[in-house]
Design a protein around this motif. Structure first.
Motif, PDB file in Angstrom:
ATOM      1  N   GLU A  68      49.770 -22.061  12.352  1.00 25.02           N
ATOM      2  CA  GLU A  68      48.341 -22.237  12.130  1.00 25.02           C
ATOM      3  C   GLU A  68      48.028 -23.675  11.707  1.00 25.02           C
ATOM      4  O   GLU A  68      47.001 -24.234  12.089  1.00 25.02           O
ATOM      5  N   VAL A  69      48.935 -24.282  10.927  1.00 30.66           N
ATOM      6  CA  VAL A  69      48.731 -25.682  10.533  1.00 30.66           C
ATOM      7  C   VAL A  69      48.684 -26.565  11.777  1.00 30.66           C
ATOM      8  O   VAL A  69      47.801 -27.406  11.933  1.00 30.66           O
ATOM      9  N   THR A  70      49.627 -26.357  12.713  1.00 28.87           N
ATOM     10  CA  THR A  70      49.628 -27.198  13.915  1.00 28.87           C
ATOM     11  C   THR A  70      48.358 -26.966  14.729  1.00 28.87           C
ATOM     12  O   THR A  70      47.805 -27.898  15.289  1.00 28.87           O
ATOM     13  N   ARG A  71      47.880 -25.729  14.735  1.00 33.18           N
ATOM     14  CA  ARG A  71      46.644 -25.470  15.482  1.00 33.18           C
ATOM     15  C   ARG A  71      45.454 -26.128  14.791  1.00 33.18           C
ATOM     16  O   ARG A  71      44.590 -26.715  15.433  1.00 33.18           O
ATOM     17  N   SER A  72      45.435 -26.020  13.467  1.00 38.96           N
ATOM     18  CA  SER A  72      44.312 -26.567  12.713  1.00 38.96           C
ATOM     19  C   SER A  72      44.160 -28.068  12.936  1.00 38.96           C
ATOM     20  O   SER A  72      43.058 -28.591  13.010  1.00 38.96           O
ATOM     21  N   PHE A  73      45.300 -28.772  13.045  1.00 39.84           N
ATOM     22  CA  PHE A  73      45.230 -30.227  13.234  1.00 39.84           C
ATOM     23  C   PHE A  73      45.211 -30.593  14.719  1.00 39.84           C
ATOM     24  O   PHE A  73      45.439 -31.749  15.071  1.00 39.84           O
ATOM     25  N   CYS A  74      44.948 -29.601  15.583  1.00 38.79           N
ATOM     26  CA  CYS A  74      44.756 -29.855  17.014  1.00 38.79           C
ATOM     27  C   CYS A  74      45.992 -30.439  17.694  1.00 38.79           C
ATOM     28  O   CYS A  74      45.892 -31.342  18.537  1.00 38.79           O
ATOM     29  N   SER A  75      47.158 -29.940  17.326  1.00 37.55           N
ATOM     30  CA  SER A  75      48.398 -30.385  17.957  1.00 37.55           C
ATOM     31  C   SER A  75      48.442 -29.935  19.417  1.00 37.55           C
ATOM     32  O   SER A  75      47.960 -28.862  19.763  1.00 37.55           O
TER      33      SER A  75
ATOM     34  N   LEU B 124      52.697 -22.008   9.480  1.00 33.04           N
ATOM     35  CA  LEU B 124      52.869 -23.379   9.985  1.00 33.04           C
ATOM     36  C   LEU B 124      52.319 -23.510  11.399  1.00 33.04           C
ATOM     37  O   LEU B 124      51.781 -24.552  11.774  1.00 33.04           O
TER      38      LEU B 124
END
Ligand SMILES: Nc1ncnc2c1ncn2[C@@H]1O[C@H](COP(=O)(O)OP(=O)(O)OP(=O)(O)O)[C@@H](O)[C@H]1O
Ligand SMILES: [Mg+2]
Lengths: 274, 258
Positions: A172-179, A170
């Motif tokens: 990584e998910v936040t990083r992927s969407f540029c959080s 998760l």
């Protein structure tokens, strides 16, 4: 039908639900166990197998309990005790959360303090009572500090583990969407810490109670601890045990509050009950 | 989007070696390869989530050194937040981008309907089936309206019927809002049906074995393609190639070059 039935039988729906619940093993096994243990204890007291000077039994303790409440002594003592308990928790909870988060998130901070935190976590806090009394005195400040030390450890350690165990996929998910970092805290880190925090709070409340009594026994004598100790010293065991009953009730109530918080904050955890 | 000589190690284990890929704007590249050959790793590098030790990834002429909002990933393990409801999960990328509330609502309900999850908005991921969670991950990425979609086996957990519906939907979306896609799959049929180009990888370390254009063109009718000779020939060719991983790939059948 549900609305008519109670009127016809004279049993309210509440009462019905009550009798339904009694049929569950969790309820009736506990009830039977309570009746056997308390009843047995009472019987030993009544038949003279217990010497009232060295021990007491349930009905005597109940009478003493109500006497102490009626005389106002219990309430006064409880008020005194609650001050250090509440003050201790009000300091321990926010401080523990902040320290746990800093330790979990910042490596440098973790390395700087983890030796002390884990050393303190492993130390029986009772042993700290005397050094604390030396430095901070035996009154309100010293006693509150004892409660803080008792309560804060499980909060720090649990929050730290919560931050550490954030789901990496998760993250990584936040990083992927540029959080941004603050969005990441809101969406991921705080929610994953909540269950750990609640578990920590449960432990902290129990330990805070222990800390409170320890402080009242070992430092300047006061509150429920003093009340109990005074009567026991006078060999009035029934009155000496009554404050202990109150502590037990408070302990159970605090645990219940924490449990309710837990269910409130984890509605997304779908429990499949069979 | 261009990858040049990308090599990746995890410690001493080399996972990718000499990967050269060129994805044109609006092109759909499908990637086939055995489990563990580094497909997910490849997508993570393209997304900028991890860096490669050798080679370079560039997007619109700029080196990719971190995630960028023009790309959106559909994760193999769904990557939904368990404490967010379905609609909150689908809105996630939009909220991160700081879109208007009304726009978020509109896009979320549009893409929720599109992936067939209408009516489940208030459910938490744990209350959804695997296939539904996968569709939610897809809707989240689509709602972000990226220029590049990175899809890691996005239809892997779906039943055949839903899978076909979504394949058609994906192609339809791509007609309306064209974007480049890298689409990883284990299904030969899916690779052929969706891909403008199919790329086959070998494991340990992950290398490109061969790649070819499917040549089915845009506005394709999946039913028609499926029944066609060309599809059958390519399908047979890929089966043979996947079954003999060691063998030198034979030349692609003449039929395809007609
Ligand atoms: N973070 C990591 N650390 C160490 N090794 C890793 C890591 N991630 C992947 N690997 C290794 O890299 C190789 C490729 O993994 P990857 O997940 O890219 O495979 P894949 O092609 O996506 O497989 P699948 O089809 O099963 O999803 C595997 O051998 C795996 O063990
Ligand atoms: Mg993978």
């Amino acid at each position: 039908m549900a609305t008519d039935a109670p009127a016809a039988t004279g049993i309210s729906t509440d009462e019905k639900a009550f009798w339904e619940r009694i049929k569950e093993p969790a309820v009736y096994v506990r009830l039977i166990s309570l009746v056997v243990v308390l009843g047995g204890w009472e019987l030993m007291g009544q038949t003279g197998n217990i010497d009232p000077v060295t021990f007491s039994y349930p009905s005597a303790i109940s009478v003493a309990f109500w006497d102490l409440i009626a005389s106002g002594k219990m309430t006064a003592a409880a008020y005194e005790s609650s001050q250090i308990l509440v003050a201790g928790l009000l300091i321990a909870i926010p401080l523990g959360i902040v320290l746990g988060i800093l330790m979990g998130r910042f490596r440098t901070f973790e390395y700087a303090v983890d030796t002390y935190v884990f050393a303190l976590y492993a130390t029986p806090v009772v042993a700290l009572a005397f050094p604390i009394a030396m430095v901070l005195g035996v009154d309100f400040v010293g006693k509150t500090t004892i409660v803080v030390f008792f309560a804060i450890m499980p909060i720090i350690v649990n929050v730290y583990h919560g931050v550490r165990n954030v789901d990496l996929s998760l993250l990584e998910v936040t990083r992927s969407f540029c959080s941004t970092e603050s969005q990441r805290w809101r969406d991921l880190i705080f929610p994953s810490v909540v269950p750990y925090l609640v578990a920590g709070l449960g432990l902290a409340c129990g330990r805070a109670l222990v800390g409170m009594v320890v402080a009242e026994f070992l430092m300047s004598i006061s509150g429920l601890g003093a009340l109990s100790q005074d009567y026991i010293a006078d060999l009035e065991l029934d009155k000496g045990l009554a404050p202990v009953v109150l502590l037990m009730i408070v302990g159970i109530a605090l645990t219940k509050v924490v449990n309710i918080c837990e269910t409130k904050f984890s509605s997304w955890r779908v429990r499949q009950e069979s | 989007m261009r990858l040049e000589g990308v090599g990746k190690w995890f410690g001493s284990l080399q996972v990718l070696d000499g990967i050269d890929i060129d994805v044109k704007t609006q092109e759909i590249l499908t990637v086939l390869g055995p489990s563990g050959c580094g497909k997910t790793t490849l997508l993570r590098i393209v997304n900028g989530l991890i860096l490669c030790e050798r080679g370079e990834v560039s997007f619109k002429g700029e080196v990719v050194d971190g995630p960028r909002p023009e790309m959106a990933m559909v994760f193999q393990n769904f990557g939904l937040f368990p404490w967010k409801r379905l609609d909150q999960n689908i809105a996630y990328a939009l909220r991160i981008q700081g879109r208007e509330k009304s726009e978020i609502d509109r896009l979320v309900s549009h893409y929720t309907e599109l992936v067939g999850l209408g009516g489940f908005e208030a459910n938490y991921p744990a209350q959804l089936s695997g296939g539904m969670q996968q569709r939610a991950g897809l809707a989240r990425a689509l709602a972000a309206q990226p220029d590049v979609l990175l899809m890691d086996e996005p239809f892997g957990a779906l039943d055949a019927l839903t899978r076909e519906t979504l394949q058609e939907e994906l192609l339809r979306i791509n007609e309306v809002e064209p974007k480049a896609m890298i689409f990883i799959t284990h299904s030969i049929d899916e690779a052929l049906l969706l891909g403008d180009r199919v790329l086959v990888m070998t494991p340990r370390p992950g290398r490109i074995r061969f790649q070819f254009d499917t040549g089915f063109g845009r506005g394709r009718d999946l039913e028609e393609i499926r029944g066609g000779k060309r599809f059958q020939a390519l399908r047979h060719y890929l089966w043979e190639a996947m079954r003999n991983p060691e063998a030198e790939p034979e030349p692609i059948p003449e039929l395809v070059l007609e």
